[in-house]
Design a protein around this motif. Structure first.
Motif, short mmCIF file in Angstrom:
data_model
loop_
_atom_site.label_atom_id
_atom_site.label_comp_id
_atom_site.label_asym_id
_atom_site.label_seq_id
_atom_site.Cartn_x
_atom_site.Cartn_y
_atom_site.Cartn_z
N PHE A 233 0.85 -1.11 0.21
CA PHE A 233 -0.05 0.01 -0.07
C PHE A 233 0.95 1.25 -0.08
CE2 PHE A 233 -1.92 3.09 2.74
CZ PHE A 233 -3.25 3.55 2.09
N GLU A 234 1.85 1.20 0.77
CA GLU A 234 2.73 2.20 1.05
C GLU A 234 3.86 2.54 -0.06
OE1 GLU A 234 4.36 3.35 4.77
OE2 GLU A 234 2.43 2.97 5.82
N VAL A 235 4.42 1.40 -0.42
CA VAL A 235 5.47 1.49 -1.38
C VAL A 235 4.89 1.70 -2.83
CG1 VAL A 235 7.57 0.30 -2.38
CG2 VAL A 235 7.33 0.23 0.02
N ASP A 236 3.93 1.10 -3.12
CA ASP A 236 3.45 1.11 -4.57
C ASP A 236 2.34 1.98 -4.69
OD1 ASP A 236 5.18 -1.32 -5.13
OD2 ASP A 236 3.71 -2.74 -5.18
N GLU A 237 2.00 2.65 -3.57
CA GLU A 237 0.98 3.62 -3.46
C GLU A 237 -0.32 2.97 -4.31
OE1 GLU A 237 2.68 7.28 -4.64
OE2 GLU A 237 3.44 7.59 -3.00
N MET A 238 -0.76 1.91 -3.69
CA MET A 238 -2.00 1.37 -4.37
C MET A 238 -3.08 1.08 -3.16
SD MET A 238 -0.76 -1.90 -6.97
CE MET A 238 -2.46 -1.84 -7.47
N VAL A 239 -4.36 1.08 -3.71
CA VAL A 239 -5.33 0.92 -2.71
C VAL A 239 -5.94 -0.30 -3.38
CG1 VAL A 239 -5.82 3.05 -1.82
CG2 VAL A 239 -6.94 2.39 -4.11
N PHE A 240 -6.34 -1.26 -2.58
CA PHE A 240 -6.99 -2.59 -2.81
C PHE A 240 -8.63 -2.59 -2.37
CE2 PHE A 240 -2.58 -2.95 -2.08
CZ PHE A 240 -2.00 -3.40 -3.09
N GLY A 241 -9.30 -3.38 -3.55
CA GLY A 241 -10.47 -3.38 -3.35
C GLY A 241 -11.01 -4.85 -3.31
N ARG A 242 -9.99 -5.89 -3.70
CA ARG A 242 -10.27 -7.24 -3.63
C ARG A 242 -9.04 -7.90 -3.31
NH1 ARG A 242 -12.73 -8.55 -9.07
NH2 ARG A 242 -10.74 -8.72 -9.69
N VAL A 243 -9.37 -9.06 -2.37
CA VAL A 243 -8.20 -9.69 -1.79
C VAL A 243 -8.75 -11.13 -2.03
CG1 VAL A 243 -7.01 -10.48 0.27
CG2 VAL A 243 -7.64 -7.97 0.16
N ARG A 244 -7.49 -11.91 -2.66
CA ARG A 244 -7.62 -13.44 -2.80
C ARG A 244 -6.63 -14.27 -2.29
NH1 ARG A 244 -10.63 -17.48 -3.98
NH2 ARG A 244 -9.92 -19.37 -5.48
N VAL A 245 -6.96 -15.00 -1.34
CA VAL A 245 -5.97 -15.93 -0.73
C VAL A 245 -5.99 -17.02 -1.85
CG1 VAL A 245 -5.13 -17.31 1.06
CG2 VAL A 245 -5.85 -14.97 1.52
N ASN A 246 -5.04 -17.38 -2.41
CA ASN A 246 -5.09 -18.57 -3.68
C ASN A 246 -4.94 -19.94 -2.80
OD1 ASN A 246 -5.38 -16.63 -5.54
ND2 ASN A 246 -3.35 -16.04 -5.43
N GLU A 247 -3.83 -20.00 -2.03
CA GLU A 247 -3.47 -21.03 -1.29
C GLU A 247 -2.67 -20.71 0.15
OE1 GLU A 247 -0.49 -24.79 -2.13
OE2 GLU A 247 -0.60 -23.08 -3.43
N LEU A 248 -3.29 -21.47 1.07
CA LEU A 248 -2.58 -21.21 2.34
C LEU A 248 -2.41 -22.65 2.88
CD1 LEU A 248 -4.14 -18.78 4.80
CD2 LEU A 248 -3.09 -20.98 5.66
N ASN A 249 -0.90 -22.93 3.22
CA ASN A 249 -0.74 -24.08 4.02
C ASN A 249 -0.30 -24.04 5.40
OD1 ASN A 249 -0.92 -25.86 1.57
ND2 ASN A 249 0.64 -24.41 0.57
N VAL A 250 -0.62 -24.84 6.12
CA VAL A 250 -0.45 -24.87 7.52
C VAL A 250 0.41 -26.47 7.77
CG1 VAL A 250 -1.07 -24.89 10.03
CG2 VAL A 250 -2.29 -23.47 8.10
N CYS A 251 1.74 -26.08 8.45
CA CYS A 251 2.62 -27.29 8.60
C CYS A 251 3.06 -27.19 9.95
CB CYS A 251 3.56 -27.66 7.66
SG CYS A 251 2.99 -27.83 6.12
N ASP A 252 3.61 -28.20 10.60
CA ASP A 252 4.43 -28.09 12.01
C ASP A 252 5.40 -27.12 12.13
OD1 ASP A 252 2.29 -29.74 12.95
OD2 ASP A 252 3.58 -31.45 12.87
N ASP A 253 6.32 -27.04 11.05
CA ASP A 253 7.29 -26.22 11.10
C ASP A 253 7.24 -24.83 10.24
OD1 ASP A 253 7.34 -27.59 8.89
OD2 ASP A 253 9.34 -27.83 8.43
N GLU A 254 6.27 -24.88 9.41
CA GLU A 254 6.03 -23.45 8.91
C GLU A 254 4.68 -23.47 8.15
OE1 GLU A 254 9.06 -23.12 5.67
OE2 GLU A 254 7.79 -23.83 4.26
#
Length: 147
Positions: A78-99
Motif C-alpha cells: 500500500f505504502e511503497v506501490d501507492e496502491m489501494v485494494f478493493g479485492r483480496v484473494r488468498v489463492n493457497e494457504l498451507n499450515v504445517c508443523d514447522d512453517e
C-alpha cells in the motif's frame, strides 16, 4: 457463534488502535476478510476499481506470524506501490508443523486522493490480542492494527 458467520468482519472497541474480528468458512476466507477489515479502516474498499493486481507469497514459522506478516505485507505494498485494494484473494494457504505459507492476489488501483477518501492511517500490524480460532462455523481471526 453461528450468527457471527453471517458477516465478513466486525470492529471491536479499542482505545487507540483499530481492532477487528474477521470470519470465514475456510482459513483462506478468514485471511481474506482480515485483510479487507484492515483495508477498510483506511479507505472504503467499495470505492476502489480493479485495474491491476499484485501477487504476494509469504512463508512464516507459525500461523500467528503468517497473519502478522500478511497484514504487514499489505501495508508495505500500500505504502511503497501507492496502491489501494478493493479485492483480496488468498489463492493457497498451507499450515504445517514447522512453517506456514500462503499465496494471494491483491487487486486494486493506484492511489488517487481525489477519488479515495482516507479515514484512518494504519501504521502497523501488531500481535496484540491476536487470535486465530477454529469455530463450529469455520474460522475467526481477531487482530489489532496500530493507527
Amino acid at each position: 457463534m453461528s450468527s457471527d458467520m453471517n458477516k465478513d468482519f466486525e470492529y471491536l472497541e479499542h482505545t487507540a488502535d483499530a481492532k477487528f474480528r474477521a470470519y470465514g468458512k475456510t482459513l483462506e476466507e478468514a485471511f481474506q476478510n482480515a485483510a479487507l477489515a484492515m483495508l477498510n479502516v483506511m479507505v472504503d474498499t467499495s470505492s476502489v476499481k480493479i485495474r491491476s493486481s499484485v501477487d504476494v507469497e509469504l512463508t512464516s514459522p507459525d500461523l500467528d506470524s503468517l497473519l502478522f506478516d500478511w497484514l504487514s505485507e499489505i501495508l508495505f505494498v500500500f505504502e511503497v506501490d501507492e496502491m489501494v485494494f478493493g479485492r483480496v484473494r488468498v489463492n493457497e494457504l498451507n499450515v504445517c508443523d514447522d512453517e506456514c505459507s500462503m499465496s494471494a492476489t491483491l487487486s486494486g488501483e493506484a492511489m488517487d486522493l481525489s477519488v479515495h477518501v482516507f479515514d484512518t492511517e494504519v501504521k502497523a500490524a501488531t500481535y496484540n490480542d491476536m487470535k486465530i480460532e477454529k469455530t463450529d462455523d469455520g474460522w475467526m481471526i481477531q487482530a489489532t492494527v496500530d493507527t
